[in-house]
Design an enzyme around this catalytic site. Structure first.
Site, PDB file in Angstrom:
ATOM      1  N   MET A 186       0.833  -1.212   0.000  1.00  0.00           N
ATOM      2  CA  MET A 186       0.000   0.000   0.000  1.00  0.00           C
ATOM      3  C   MET A 186       0.863   1.256   0.000  1.00  0.00           C
ATOM      4  SD  MET A 186      -3.277  -0.916   2.307  1.00  0.00           S
ATOM      5  CE  MET A 186      -2.465  -0.728   3.873  1.00  0.00           C
TER       6      MET A 186
ATOM      7  N   HIS B 250       9.068   0.751   3.395  1.00  0.00           N
ATOM      8  CA  HIS B 250      10.129   0.743   4.404  1.00  0.00           C
ATOM      9  C   HIS B 250      10.946  -0.536   4.252  1.00  0.00           C
ATOM     10  CE1 HIS B 250       7.412  -2.064   6.323  1.00  0.00           C
ATOM     11  NE2 HIS B 250       6.489  -1.136   6.482  1.00  0.00           N
TER      12      HIS B 250
ATOM     13  N   GLY C 239      10.858  -3.300   5.719  1.00  0.00           N
ATOM     14  CA  GLY C 239      10.074  -4.541   5.681  1.00  0.00           C
ATOM     15  C   GLY C 239       9.647  -4.855   4.248  1.00  0.00           C
ATOM     16  N   HIS C 240       9.122  -3.850   3.556  1.00  0.00           N
ATOM     17  CA  HIS C 240       8.741  -4.045   2.152  1.00  0.00           C
ATOM     18  C   HIS C 240       9.979  -4.403   1.315  1.00  0.00           C
ATOM     19  CE1 HIS C 240       5.494  -1.043   3.416  1.00  0.00           C
ATOM     20  NE2 HIS C 240       4.794  -2.067   3.012  1.00  0.00           N
TER      21      HIS C 240
ATOM     22  N   LYS D 271       4.411 -10.220   8.969  1.00  0.00           N
ATOM     23  CA  LYS D 271       3.863  -9.128   9.772  1.00  0.00           C
ATOM     24  C   LYS D 271       2.335  -9.195   9.791  1.00  0.00           C
ATOM     25  CE  LYS D 271       3.531  -4.898  11.589  1.00  0.00           C
ATOM     26  NZ  LYS D 271       2.206  -4.497  11.216  1.00  0.00           N
TER      27      LYS D 271
HETATM   28  P1  AMP Z   1       1.332  -3.070   3.465  1.00  0.00           P
HETATM   29  O1  AMP Z   1       1.942  -2.034   2.584  1.00  0.00           O
HETATM   30  O2  AMP Z   1       1.308  -2.699   4.922  1.00  0.00           O
HETATM   31  O3  AMP Z   1       0.002  -3.577   2.954  1.00  0.00           O
HETATM   32  O4  AMP Z   1       2.296  -4.320   3.409  1.00  0.00           O
HETATM   33  C1  AMP Z   1       2.628  -4.914   2.171  1.00  0.00           C
HETATM   34  C2  AMP Z   1       3.360  -6.199   2.437  1.00  0.00           C
HETATM   35  O5  AMP Z   1       4.526  -5.938   3.204  1.00  0.00           O
HETATM   36  C3  AMP Z   1       2.523  -7.215   3.247  1.00  0.00           C
HETATM   37  O6  AMP Z   1       2.765  -8.519   2.720  1.00  0.00           O
HETATM   38  C4  AMP Z   1       3.070  -7.073   4.633  1.00  0.00           C
HETATM   39  O7  AMP Z   1       2.934  -8.218   5.423  1.00  0.00           O
HETATM   40  C5  AMP Z   1       4.528  -6.780   4.346  1.00  0.00           C
HETATM   41  N1  AMP Z   1       5.166  -6.107   5.480  1.00  0.00           N
HETATM   42  C6  AMP Z   1       4.816  -4.920   6.044  1.00  0.00           C
HETATM   43  N2  AMP Z   1       5.600  -4.660   7.114  1.00  0.00           N
HETATM   44  C7  AMP Z   1       6.434  -5.728   7.247  1.00  0.00           C
HETATM   45  C8  AMP Z   1       7.453  -6.076   8.183  1.00  0.00           C
HETATM   46  N3  AMP Z   1       7.785  -5.304   9.214  1.00  0.00           N
HETATM   47  N4  AMP Z   1       8.092  -7.258   8.009  1.00  0.00           N
HETATM   48  C9  AMP Z   1       7.768  -8.071   6.971  1.00  0.00           C
HETATM   49  N5  AMP Z   1       6.826  -7.797   6.069  1.00  0.00           N
HETATM   50  C10 AMP Z   1       6.161  -6.641   6.203  1.00  0.00           C
END
Ligand code: AMP
Length: 283
Positions: A30, A34, A36-37, A149
């Site tokens: 989304m 960071h 994590g992504h 996560k």
């Molecule tokens: P989001 O942008 O929050 O929808 O996350 C996109 C993807 O990144 C999803 O598969 C999340 O699980 C993963 N993600 C977000 N934060 C982390 C994190 N700290 N560690 C691992 N994966 C993450």
């Protein structure tokens, strides 16, 4: 690196790659990217030929009282992160190009989406499953990487892929934490210093819960989750849920459970954070 703004452009690109035997990887996000992504992109790059990162703030997975309007948007930096980690393309559509105004077809997973965040965020996983199904039809990936996560999201999407026969291999990525133990999240920018410091209790409580579960077994789950709730409340968090469930079914753990997910959600100020740990049961 290419940037696509419309579903049609992305699908044309993916079809062309497919015709040439290129293995495609997809990392749905989304935005407000960071480390994590970035770790997901790195895993995708290692497991396919070309990686597509979607950056789409999907309105269908936000409830009316949730944070869609104030969700952080950092598109230029996102593009740079994708480029520097070796993505081949970024897909960044506007909501109007993703959803017809009279769209009436949804993907509903009806078991593992029910507890935890599913119980607190009505419609959330319907929005997630629907957008990921659409992204699979547009990006035609061989593999797709999702982070631990969002452990429940991962399980919902695994079920969707299994039940609807998507020809996609889901690769789970480890949860990435900051040096202080807080799970990295786009929402962490909402926290002031005091809330951030208090939120470190989430990881502490999960470490406590994991250790206790490993030594005392599943019979101790009610005591462990009660103590974790207490730890979070004492640190100033408002607990949304603390639960320990069988990871594959997200139902209460029993003697046949081989992996237990301990999942927490709590508010620090107005910000709702989620975190979890996965415990293998050695019999
Ligand atoms: P989001 O942008 O929050 O929808 O996350 C996109 C993807 O990144 C999803 O598969 C999340 O699980 C993963 N993600 C977000 N934060 C982390 C994190 N700290 N560690 C691992 N994966 C993450």
């Amino acid at each position: 690196m290419q940037i696509f703004k419309t579903p049609a452009e992305l699908q044309r690109y993916a079809l062309e790659l497919k015709r040439n035997g290129v293995r495609i990887g997809l990392v749905p996000t989304m935005g407000a990217l960071h480390c994590g992504h970035a770790s997901l992109i790195d895993i995708a790059v290692k497991n396919c030929d070309k990686v597509i990162v979607s950056v789409f703030l999907n309105p269908k997975q936000f409830g009316p009282s949730e944070d869609l309007s104030r969700y952080p948007r950092t598109f230029d930096a996102d593009v740079e992160l994708c480029r520097s980690h070796g993505a081949a393309a970024v897909f960044a559509p506007q909501p109007e190009s993703m959803y017809c105004s009279d769209a009436s077809t949804y993907v509903v997973e009806d078991a593992v989406s029910r507890p935890l965040c599913g119980a607190r965020r009505p419609g959330h996983f319907r929005g997630v499953a629907t957008v990921v199904a659409k992204l699979f039809n547009l990006a035609l990936p061989d593999i797709a990487v999702f982070g631990m996560k969002d452990a429940q999201q991962l399980q919902v999407l695994r079920r969707m892929v299994r039940d609807l026969n998507f020809p996609v291999r889901i690769i789970p990525a480890p949860l990435v934490r900051g040096e202080d133990g807080l799970a990295v999240s786009s929402r962490n920018v909402y926290l002031n210093d005091d809330e951030h410091r208090r939120a470190l209790v989430l990881h502490r409580s999960l470490e406590y819960g994991g250790d206790e579960l490993s030594s005392a077994g599943i019979g101790a789950i009610p005591r462990i989750t009660a103590e974790m709730k207490n730890m979070i409340a004492v640190a100033g968090g408002e607990v949304d849920y603390v639960e320990a469930l069988d990871f594959s079914t997200l139902e209460p753990a029993d003697a046949s459970s081989s992996e237990i997910l301990i999942a927490v959600a709590a508010y620090f100020g107005k910000t709702r954070l989620i975190d979890n740990t996965l415990i293998k049961i050695i019999t």
